[in-house]
Design an enzyme around this catalytic site. Structure first.
Site, PDB file in Angstrom:
ATOM      1  N   GLY A 203       3.614   2.278  -3.064  1.00 16.96           N
ATOM      2  CA  GLY A 203       4.654   3.084  -2.417  1.00 16.96           C
ATOM      3  C   GLY A 203       4.107   4.337  -1.777  1.00 16.96           C
TER       4      GLY A 203
ATOM      5  N   GLY B 223       0.170   4.329  -0.720  1.00 17.46           N
ATOM      6  CA  GLY B 223      -0.632   3.373  -1.468  1.00 17.46           C
ATOM      7  C   GLY B 223       0.021   2.009  -1.488  1.00 17.46           C
ATOM      8  N   GLY B 224      -0.567   1.139  -2.275  1.00 14.79           N
ATOM      9  CA  GLY B 224      -0.055  -0.219  -2.343  1.00 14.79           C
ATOM     10  C   GLY B 224       1.299  -0.311  -3.016  1.00 14.79           C
TER      11      GLY B 224
ATOM     12  N   ASP C 283      -4.548   0.015 -13.365  1.00 16.25           N
ATOM     13  CA  ASP C 283      -5.014   0.270 -11.989  1.00 16.25           C
ATOM     14  C   ASP C 283      -5.865   1.530 -11.969  1.00 16.25           C
ATOM     15  OD1 ASP C 283      -5.350  -0.137  -9.293  1.00 16.25           O
ATOM     16  OD2 ASP C 283      -3.467   0.802  -8.710  1.00 16.25           O
TER      17      ASP C 283
ATOM     18  N   LYS D 131       7.404   9.751  -6.255  1.00 20.58           N
ATOM     19  CA  LYS D 131       6.883   8.459  -5.806  1.00 20.58           C
ATOM     20  C   LYS D 131       8.049   7.545  -5.482  1.00 20.58           C
ATOM     21  CE  LYS D 131       3.869   4.587  -6.873  1.00 20.58           C
ATOM     22  NZ  LYS D 131       2.908   3.983  -7.782  1.00 20.58           N
TER      23      LYS D 131
ATOM     24  N   VAL E 269       4.088   8.683  -1.811  1.00 16.26           N
ATOM     25  CA  VAL E 269       4.283   9.858  -2.661  1.00 16.26           C
ATOM     26  C   VAL E 269       4.621  11.046  -1.772  1.00 16.26           C
ATOM     27  CG1 VAL E 269       3.264  11.369  -4.397  1.00 16.26           C
ATOM     28  CG2 VAL E 269       2.671   8.949  -4.353  1.00 16.26           C
TER      29      VAL E 269
ATOM     30  N   LEU F 146       2.478  13.025   0.702  1.00 14.10           N
ATOM     31  CA  LEU F 146       1.200  13.386   0.086  1.00 14.10           C
ATOM     32  C   LEU F 146       0.203  12.241   0.152  1.00 14.10           C
ATOM     33  CD1 LEU F 146       2.453  15.263  -3.119  1.00 14.10           C
ATOM     34  CD2 LEU F 146       1.487  16.276  -1.055  1.00 14.10           C
ATOM     35  N   GLY F 147       0.713  11.015   0.124  1.00 10.53           N
ATOM     36  CA  GLY F 147      -0.186   9.866   0.165  1.00 10.53           C
ATOM     37  C   GLY F 147       0.595   8.568   0.239  1.00 10.53           C
TER      38      GLY F 147
END
Length: 762
Positions: A450, A447-448, A563, A466, A452, A444-445
């Site tokens: 990890g 990021g910094g 964050d 995640k 998802v 799904l995505g």
């Protein structure tokens, strides 16, 4: 008396001998031949077998209302002639299993003189009409043939419409091309299924007067006929010079056609044609209808009661080979090796002496079993060791990540009657199955912290999983406790934490699935020309602020996100905001101690005070929220690394524009068109306070949420939308402000840069 006794004994011995000789003969009596026709009916006409449902005479044929099964045998001819009653077509054979019949049909002939003039021929008795009988011309076995040249032969149906045809031409003999009926002197074509009428025609192609090459380029007579394909073999020496009449065989497909296919026939049990117990129904491949066949292992006539009888396979060794002891069974047979031998009795020399074979088999089996058991035991021990190693590794990670403490907290929470809030500790296998081993198409995505993944649990619940990249050892000590507290958050604008997996090196988190992506993609990746109303932006800001205010003020203990950014605010299908991703979040301390930690977060959103002190506070989230609010109003990214140095930061661009008194130019055009000036000043004032360099001067998240909600109510008020006068709007704004715990000063000076002040007039 003695003579009489002797005579009686001799007679008894003779009788015993006679009976012993008769016994084998009686044991070898064969069953009566299989029934072909109905009892009391003729089963032959000359050398042609007549099986039921066909029959000769009244009551001997199947009567289904269609002519065709009743046949007539003319014994006055030699040989006898078998014809179809009502049609007078002569049959030369009948096949029960194949569903075929054969008849003969005269060829159509037309002949011409040397100048091409028609001189006669034969066109009578060359057509055949089968009407509504069980018969149809077989498309698989018959072909339409046109002989002679030039000749266009075809046939039509009862309405006169073309059905099939072909054309043959001639070539001089010196240019002849070898081949059987391929269009030179002879041509042929297939016929479609379902044809019950045949009337042939020829079309003459006129020749030039006085053609000297007539004898080599054209034939005297031309023919058209339907013929059995396997019977007809073309030879130019035989057919090209023919001028006489001849008949050819034609194959007919027959079936029971009065009720349709098998499924319809089985519903009408009284008229169902398959009468034998061991028979089945097969749909006709040519037209509507069905035929009957005996089941496998049986033979005979399936149209008669008990017409299908068991095949004694032991008496047909050519078809059913058996080199041992053959035993017939209903519909089948068994073939075994004789006593004292073993092996495959269905093959020649397949049975061998049992003792030698058994000994060899035992030796081979013993060795094979020994080797197999050795390999199996070694493999089993290896798997056991690997499994124990895996279990120990999982247990190590589970304890290292605080799993024991988490279980104790969940049990104590449940014993207090509060339940676990739906929080669950998942196994690694459960999450692998839910994500198909963390397949790339489930991402799904990234990021910094990890990646998802989208997962589907066994109960069909869709979740977001995640998988973190790494974690400090110091963080793992408090991880389980923090995760359990986070799982107790129950707010409509906070993504629900459903569980975690602790038996891996870096724990994995399981969240509720939010379907519409992130706020970042909604405002930046969406078509920039697409409308996002000011009310929608303000509502998303209010919902996000309320979620953060809940974590700061209502959670016990308070939770700091750490964050806050548009990429961590998700939107559902109704564009409701849900704050997510607590990868950098911390629990606020219960005593007076400050939180000191390594700086985490995202550039462009980080609190400058946090960068200098490494102390994360609730005002750090307020600063990051101020950047999110700016993104919503301007539809610009928090950080532009590719732009000019002075414009890379959205916050610095806003402060510069504010100092020059032109901050409105940064706003999205739709916001400028929809937002009133007084609301704009209020929001700009709130943004400036949130982005203050000093955390003490920033409002709390609760203040910010209440202020935004007040402005949203004010913006939606009918007086404001109707364009009321300034005094009414000011009174309304004042009334809304009275409901807040903090009322803005009309002259509020903020020290945004050293030596600079900015004043807002409200």
């Amino acid at each position: 008396m003695s003579n009489m006794a002797t005579t009686l004994r001799l007679q008894a011995i003779a009788l015993a001998v006679l009976l012993s000789r008769l016994a084998p003969a009686s044991a070898k009596l064969q069953p009566p031949p299989l029934g072909i026709a109905r009892p009391g009916c003729r089963d032959r006409c000359g050398n042609i077998t007549v099986p039921y449902p066909f029959g000769i005479g009244a009551g001997c044929h199947r009567d289904d209302g269609l002519q065709g099964f009743q046949l007539v045998c003319d014994d006055t001819r030699s040989p006898p002639r078998l014809t179809i009653y009502g049609y007078n077509y002569q049959l030369s054979s009948l096949a029960l299993d194949a569903g075929e019949a054969r008849t003969y049909l005269n060829a159509t002939r037309q002949c011409y003189n040397a100048t091409g003039g028609f001189i006669g021929g034969r066109t009578s008795d060359t057509y055949m009409s089968l009407g509504t009988s069980p018969y149809l011309f077989s498309p698989a076995k018959n072909r339409l043939v046109a002989l002679g040249c030039p000749n266009l032969g075809y046939f039509s149906d009862m309405a006169g419409y073309y059905v099939s045809g072909c054309m043959s031409v001639c070539r001089p003999s010196q240019y002849a091309i070898p081949g059987e009926c391929t269009g030179v002197g002879c041509c042929q074509s297939a016929i479609p299924p379902g044809v019950n009428f045949f009337e042939p025609n020829t079309l003459n192609v006129p020749q030039g007067q006085g053609d000297s090459t007539f004898n080599t380029n054209v034939t005297r007579c031309r023919y058209v006929f339907l013929v059995e394909a396997e019977w007809f073999r073309y030879s130019d020496s035989v057919y090209l010079n023919r001028t006489d009449d001849f008949a050819v065989p034609v194959v007919l497909d027959w079936a029971v056609r009065n009720v349709g296919n098998c499924s319809a026939a089985k519903r009408n049990t009284t008229d169902y044609a398959c009468r034998s117990a061991n028979s089945g129904c097969v749909d006709s491949s040519n037209g509507a209808g069905y035929r009957c066949n005996c089941s496998k292992g049986y033979e005979g006539n399936p149209y008669l009661n008990d017409g299908c009888r068991d095949i004694d396979e032991c008496q047909h060794k050519d078809e059913y080979p058996c080199y041992g002891v053959c035993t017939n069974t209903p519909g089948n047979y068994t073939c075994k090796c004789p006593p004292g031998t073993s092996g495959d009795a269905s093959t020649q020399n397949g049975c061998r002496d049992k003792d030698k074979f058994t000994l060899a088999l035992k030796v081979v089996t013993g060795v094979s079993v020994g080797v197999f058991l050795s390999v199996f035991v070694c493999f089993w021990l290896y798997l056991g060791l690997q499994k124990r190693k895996l279990i120990r590794t999982k247990q190590k990670f589970f304890e290292q990540n605080g799993g024991v403490l988490l279980q104790q907290q969940m049990r104590s929470y449940s014993s207090a009657g509060a339940g676990a809030g739906g929080f669950k500790i998942f196994s690694k296998e459960e999450l692998e199955k839910a994500t198909i081993n963390f397949a790339d198409d489930r991402v799904l995505g990234r990021g910094g912290h990890g990646i998802v993944y989208k997962g589907i649990l066994e109960d069909e619940t869709v979740v977001a999983i995640k998988k973190s990249k790494m974690m400090e050892e110091a963080q793992t000590k408090e991880f389980a406790r923090e995760m359990f507290i986070l799982s107790q958050i129950n707010h409509r604008n906070v993504v629900k934490l459903l569980g975690c997996c602790l038996e891996v090196e870096v724990p994995m988190l399981v969240y509720e699935f939010v379907s519409n992506g992130t706020l970042y993609h909604y405002i930046h990746d969406k078509d920039l020309k697409a409308d996002i109303t000011f009310d929608t932006r303000l509502r998303i800001a209010v919902e996000s602020a309320e979620a953060l205010a809940y974590m700061h003020s209502s959670a016990s203990p308070p939770i700091l996100h750490g964050d806050v950014k548009t990429a961590n605010i998700l939107l559902d299908d109704k564009l409701t905001a849900k704050v997510s991703d607590f990868g950098a979040s911390k629990l606020a301390p219960t005593d007076e101690a400050e939180i000191a930690t390594l700086v985490q977060g995202t550039c462009g959103y980080l609190d400058p005070e946090y960068l200098m002190t490494c102390q994360l506070t609730d005002k750090s989230d307020v600063y990051s929220f101020g950047v999110v609010l700016l993104e919503l109003l301007t539809r610009k990214k928090a950080l532009y690394l590719d732009g000019p140095e002075e414009n890379r930061s959205l916050v610095s661009s806003f402060m510069t524009a504010l100092k020059a008194g032109r901050y409105e130019e940064l706003l999205d055009s739709q916001v400028r068109n929809e937002m009133r000036a007084d609301v704009l000043e209020e929001i700009a004032h709130l943004v400036v306070r949130c982005l203050s360099m000093s955390g003490e001067e920033r409002p709390t998240m609760k203040e910010a949420a209440e202020r935004l909600e007040m402005l949203r109510r004010y913006q939606q008020h009918p007086w404001v939308q109707a364009g009321g006068n300034a005094e009414e709007r000011q009174n309304l704004l004042g009334m809304e402000q009275q409901n807040l715990p903090y009322k803005f000063r009309q002259q509020d000076v903020l020290d945004l840069e050293e030596g600079s002040t900015y004043t807002f007039s409200l």
